[in-house]
Design a protein around this motif. Structure first.
Motif, PDB file in Angstrom:
ATOM      1  N   LYS A 193     -73.346 -57.758 -38.133  1.00  0.00           N
ATOM      2  CA  LYS A 193     -72.624 -57.020 -36.850  1.00  0.00           C
ATOM      3  C   LYS A 193     -71.327 -56.472 -37.860  1.00  0.00           C
ATOM      4  CE  LYS A 193     -70.565 -61.376 -34.619  1.00  0.00           C
ATOM      5  NZ  LYS A 193     -71.093 -61.033 -33.140  1.00  0.00           N
ATOM      6  N   PRO A 229     -69.831 -52.131 -37.093  1.00  0.00           N
ATOM      7  CA  PRO A 229     -68.712 -51.752 -36.793  1.00  0.00           C
ATOM      8  C   PRO A 229     -69.399 -50.825 -35.392  1.00  0.00           C
ATOM      9  CG  PRO A 229     -68.663 -50.727 -38.762  1.00  0.00           C
ATOM     10  CD  PRO A 229     -70.081 -52.318 -38.641  1.00  0.00           C
ATOM     11  N   ALA A 230     -68.729 -50.186 -34.614  1.00  0.00           N
ATOM     12  CA  ALA A 230     -69.647 -49.182 -33.909  1.00  0.00           C
ATOM     13  C   ALA A 230     -69.349 -47.815 -34.131  1.00  0.00           C
ATOM     14  CB  ALA A 230     -68.268 -49.257 -32.162  1.00  0.00           C
ATOM     15  N   ASP A 231     -68.660 -47.860 -35.163  1.00  0.00           N
ATOM     16  CA  ASP A 231     -69.273 -46.553 -35.804  1.00  0.00           C
ATOM     17  C   ASP A 231     -69.995 -46.135 -36.879  1.00  0.00           C
ATOM     18  OD1 ASP A 231     -67.782 -47.543 -36.955  1.00  0.00           O
ATOM     19  OD2 ASP A 231     -66.988 -45.703 -37.125  1.00  0.00           O
ATOM     20  N   ASP A 244     -73.315 -45.478 -38.777  1.00  0.00           N
ATOM     21  CA  ASP A 244     -74.024 -44.472 -38.865  1.00  0.00           C
ATOM     22  C   ASP A 244     -74.834 -44.582 -39.662  1.00  0.00           C
ATOM     23  OD1 ASP A 244     -75.322 -42.077 -39.039  1.00  0.00           O
ATOM     24  OD2 ASP A 244     -73.702 -40.731 -39.531  1.00  0.00           O
TER      25      ASP A 244
END
Length: 80
Positions: free
Chosen positions: A60, A62-64, A66
């Protein structure tokens, strides 16, 4: 059937690639073959790298997150 391929690549790139292959427990030939296969797949999802595709659902992030930024930072740390 496998066949021999001769490539012309900058010496420093080859050295880095060999180190990467050694540390990842794979051969340079395997890495290049996998990369070429990924490039030539017809229905490839271009939004995820092959590395991320392998771990989707297992890790999993994080949504951000990169991926390119993290990978660049990793190699800068490792090779500089």
């Amino acid at each position: 059937m496998t066949t021999k391929l001769t490539l012309t690549v900058e010496k420093n790139i080859i050295e880095k690639a060999k180190l990467y292959a050694k540390h990842s427990g794979r051969s340079l030939s395997e890495l290049i073959e996998n990369y070429l296969e990924t490039l030539t797949e017809e229905n490839t999802d271009k939004t995820l790298s092959p590395t991320l595709k392998k771990i989707v659902g297992k890790v999993k992030l994080p949504a951000d997150f990169d991926e390119k930024k993290e990978l660049r930072a990793y190699f800068e740390n490792k090779h500089l």
